[in-house]
Design a protein around this motif. Structure first.
Motif, PDB file in Angstrom:
ATOM      1  N   ILE A  58      -2.267   2.077  -2.378  1.00  0.00           N
ATOM      2  CA  ILE A  58      -1.792   3.096  -2.778  1.00  0.00           C
ATOM      3  C   ILE A  58      -2.626   4.345  -3.073  1.00  0.00           C
ATOM      4  CG2 ILE A  58      -2.147   2.598  -5.465  1.00  0.00           C
ATOM      5  CD1 ILE A  58       0.981   4.167  -3.977  1.00  0.00           C
ATOM      6  N   ASP A  59      -4.076   4.163  -3.158  1.00  0.00           N
ATOM      7  CA  ASP A  59      -4.977   5.188  -3.562  1.00  0.00           C
ATOM      8  C   ASP A  59      -4.959   5.843  -1.886  1.00  0.00           C
ATOM      9  OD1 ASP A  59      -6.882   4.507  -6.029  1.00  0.00           O
ATOM     10  OD2 ASP A  59      -6.061   2.891  -5.404  1.00  0.00           O
ATOM     11  N   ARG A  60      -5.059   5.051  -1.222  1.00  0.00           N
ATOM     12  CA  ARG A  60      -5.364   5.737   0.136  1.00  0.00           C
ATOM     13  C   ARG A  60      -4.102   6.436   0.637  1.00  0.00           C
ATOM     14  NH1 ARG A  60      -7.834   7.260   3.198  1.00  0.00           N
ATOM     15  NH2 ARG A  60      -7.901   6.074   5.284  1.00  0.00           N
ATOM     16  N   PHE A  61      -2.785   5.887   0.261  1.00  0.00           N
ATOM     17  CA  PHE A  61      -1.509   6.581   0.433  1.00  0.00           C
ATOM     18  C   PHE A  61      -1.635   7.852   0.069  1.00  0.00           C
ATOM     19  CE2 PHE A  61       2.694   4.498   2.267  1.00  0.00           C
ATOM     20  CZ  PHE A  61       2.791   5.719   3.059  1.00  0.00           C
ATOM     21  N   VAL A  62      -1.670   7.968  -1.257  1.00  0.00           N
ATOM     22  CA  VAL A  62      -1.707   8.807  -2.080  1.00  0.00           C
ATOM     23  C   VAL A  62      -2.641  10.045  -1.459  1.00  0.00           C
ATOM     24  CG1 VAL A  62      -1.954  10.062  -4.443  1.00  0.00           C
ATOM     25  CG2 VAL A  62      -0.595   8.313  -4.079  1.00  0.00           C
ATOM     26  N   GLU A  63      -3.635   9.673  -1.304  1.00  0.00           N
ATOM     27  CA  GLU A  63      -4.797  10.729  -1.072  1.00  0.00           C
ATOM     28  C   GLU A  63      -4.456  11.518   0.441  1.00  0.00           C
ATOM     29  OE1 GLU A  63      -8.551   9.147  -0.476  1.00  0.00           O
ATOM     30  OE2 GLU A  63      -8.558   8.376  -2.621  1.00  0.00           O
ATOM     31  N   ILE A  64      -3.874  10.743   1.513  1.00  0.00           N
ATOM     32  CA  ILE A  64      -3.254  11.189   2.727  1.00  0.00           C
ATOM     33  C   ILE A  64      -2.135  12.068   2.457  1.00  0.00           C
ATOM     34  CG2 ILE A  64      -2.340  10.563   4.908  1.00  0.00           C
ATOM     35  CD1 ILE A  64      -4.286   8.147   5.070  1.00  0.00           C
ATOM     36  N   MET A  65      -1.147  11.526   1.444  1.00  0.00           N
ATOM     37  CA  MET A  65       0.001  12.424   1.339  1.00  0.00           C
ATOM     38  C   MET A  65       0.048  13.530   0.568  1.00  0.00           C
ATOM     39  SD  MET A  65       2.238  10.955   3.570  1.00  0.00           S
ATOM     40  CE  MET A  65       4.074  11.343   2.926  1.00  0.00           C
ATOM     41  N   PHE A  66      -1.102  13.557  -0.446  1.00  0.00           N
ATOM     42  CA  PHE A  66      -1.040  14.566  -1.621  1.00  0.00           C
ATOM     43  C   PHE A  66      -2.313  15.247  -1.374  1.00  0.00           C
ATOM     44  CE2 PHE A  66       2.385  11.720  -3.230  1.00  0.00           C
ATOM     45  CZ  PHE A  66       3.312  12.862  -3.745  1.00  0.00           C
ATOM     46  N   ARG A  67      -3.315  14.714  -0.464  1.00  0.00           N
ATOM     47  CA  ARG A  67      -4.546  15.522  -0.411  1.00  0.00           C
ATOM     48  C   ARG A  67      -5.346  15.382  -1.817  1.00  0.00           C
ATOM     49  NH1 ARG A  67      -3.026  20.321   3.918  1.00  0.00           N
ATOM     50  NH2 ARG A  67      -2.237  18.890   5.712  1.00  0.00           N
ATOM     51  N   ARG A  68      -5.270  14.631  -2.477  1.00  0.00           N
ATOM     52  CA  ARG A  68      -5.871  14.302  -3.681  1.00  0.00           C
ATOM     53  C   ARG A  68      -5.808  13.109  -4.175  1.00  0.00           C
ATOM     54  NH1 ARG A  68      -4.005  18.958  -7.411  1.00  0.00           N
ATOM     55  NH2 ARG A  68      -3.790  19.849  -5.464  1.00  0.00           N
ATOM     56  N   ILE A 105       1.526   5.904   8.734  1.00  0.00           N
ATOM     57  CA  ILE A 105       0.254   5.983   7.691  1.00  0.00           C
ATOM     58  C   ILE A 105       0.151   4.669   7.145  1.00  0.00           C
ATOM     59  CG2 ILE A 105      -0.574   7.111   5.673  1.00  0.00           C
ATOM     60  CD1 ILE A 105       0.999   9.622   6.869  1.00  0.00           C
ATOM     61  N   ASP A 106       1.355   3.995   6.754  1.00  0.00           N
ATOM     62  CA  ASP A 106       1.344   2.947   6.019  1.00  0.00           C
ATOM     63  C   ASP A 106       0.713   1.742   6.803  1.00  0.00           C
ATOM     64  OD1 ASP A 106       2.286   0.936   3.991  1.00  0.00           O
ATOM     65  OD2 ASP A 106       3.457   0.271   5.630  1.00  0.00           O
ATOM     66  N   SER A 107       0.956   1.380   7.905  1.00  0.00           N
ATOM     67  CA  SER A 107       0.532   0.668   8.878  1.00  0.00           C
ATOM     68  C   SER A 107      -0.841   0.756   9.106  1.00  0.00           C
ATOM     69  CB  SER A 107       1.352   0.585  10.154  1.00  0.00           C
ATOM     70  OG  SER A 107       2.805   0.267  10.114  1.00  0.00           O
ATOM     71  N   PHE A 108      -1.390   2.085   9.262  1.00  0.00           N
ATOM     72  CA  PHE A 108      -2.740   2.588   9.500  1.00  0.00           C
ATOM     73  C   PHE A 108      -3.739   2.168   8.502  1.00  0.00           C
ATOM     74  CE2 PHE A 108      -5.956   5.454   8.427  1.00  0.00           C
ATOM     75  CZ  PHE A 108      -6.929   5.373   9.408  1.00  0.00           C
ATOM     76  N   ILE A 109      -3.165   2.351   7.277  1.00  0.00           N
ATOM     77  CA  ILE A 109      -3.881   1.800   6.022  1.00  0.00           C
ATOM     78  C   ILE A 109      -4.014   0.528   5.946  1.00  0.00           C
ATOM     79  CG2 ILE A 109      -3.848   1.762   3.402  1.00  0.00           C
ATOM     80  CD1 ILE A 109      -2.414   4.734   3.671  1.00  0.00           C
ATOM     81  N   HIS A 110      -2.855  -0.220   6.080  1.00  0.00           N
ATOM     82  CA  HIS A 110      -3.133  -1.860   6.236  1.00  0.00           C
ATOM     83  C   HIS A 110      -4.001  -2.090   7.019  1.00  0.00           C
ATOM     84  CE1 HIS A 110      -1.722  -5.868   5.184  1.00  0.00           C
ATOM     85  NE2 HIS A 110      -1.332  -5.900   6.487  1.00  0.00           N
TER      86      HIS A 110
END
Length: 229
Positions: free
Chosen positions: A84-94, A181-186
């Protein structure tokens, strides 16, 4: 050598999960703040997210007990292994901790995006647990299997409130690029970060528990059932 390999793998797996479960329930506190401000009369949605939060806390406590029974602390992993950290950082840029809760409350578009991120993360977690329940290194640890069986049972209710909000408000489902993006993070975690952690000599362990300094009211009580074999 085989025993060392298995123990290190399970210690890393448990460390990644206990980090993500702790990050999960503490991040949901931010979501609840937004939902209570946006939709204070939507008792069903608030109750569903409160259950999600309680389940994540329960899972954290179960992993903590698993480590205590092993007589070791988790490895000191950080947000780089948090889905969730990585997903939020990518989607919200923070970072999650820097997410502007007031902005999310004020914007349907931002709240909609957050709902999709959480839903995709929870669905990913469910699929991964199904894999781990069949994993030969995991299946030999009866206590760990019991934990993953609890998570497998709880998980479907975790994406339901966010999917329900999206549907009730006529919002779109995740698009291919969000799923990518979800698949990439995983894949990044499994193929790059986990092997690097496994091969890192002298990987440090935590010296305290992630919830050690949380107020009792925030931690919420949960008395785990025995998980020893």
């Amino acid at each position: 050598m085989l025993a060392w390999f298995r123990r290190r793998y399970l210690d890393l797996l448990g460390s990644i999960y206990i980090y993500n479960e702790h990050r999960g329930y503490t991040a949901i506190d931010r979501v609840l703040e937004a939902v209570r401000a946006r939709s204070p009369d939507d008792k069903a949605l608030i109750a569903a997210i409160e259950k999600h939060r309680a389940d994540e806390r329960k899972h954290y406590v179960m992993f903590r007990r698993w480590f205590e029974l092993r007589g070791v602390m988790p490895f000191a992993v950080d947000r780089t292994i948090g889905h969730i950290d990585r997903f939020v950082e990518i989607m919200f840029r923070r970072k999650i901790d820097d997410l502007d809760t007031k902005a999310v409350i004020a914007s349907d578009a931002l709240f909609e995006r957050l709902c999709r991120v959480i839903s995709l993360t929870e669905r990913r977690g469910y699929r991964q647990v199904e894999v781990l329940l069949r994993h030969p290194l995991v299946r030999d640890d009866k206590a760990l299997i019991r934990i993953f069986q609890v998570i497998e049972k709880d998980e479907p209710s975790h994406w339901a409130p966010y999917d329900g909000w999206l549907s009730a408000h006529g919002k779109r489902e995740p698009r291919w690029w969000e799923r990518a993006i979800d698949s990439f993070i995983h894949s990044e975690l499994l193929l790059v970060k986990l092997p690097l952690l496994f091969l890192t000599p002298g990987l440090k362990r935590r010296t305290d528990w992630a919830d050690a300094h949380e107020p009792a009211s925030r931690a919420a009580s949960f008395v785990p059932q025995p998980i020893s074999a």
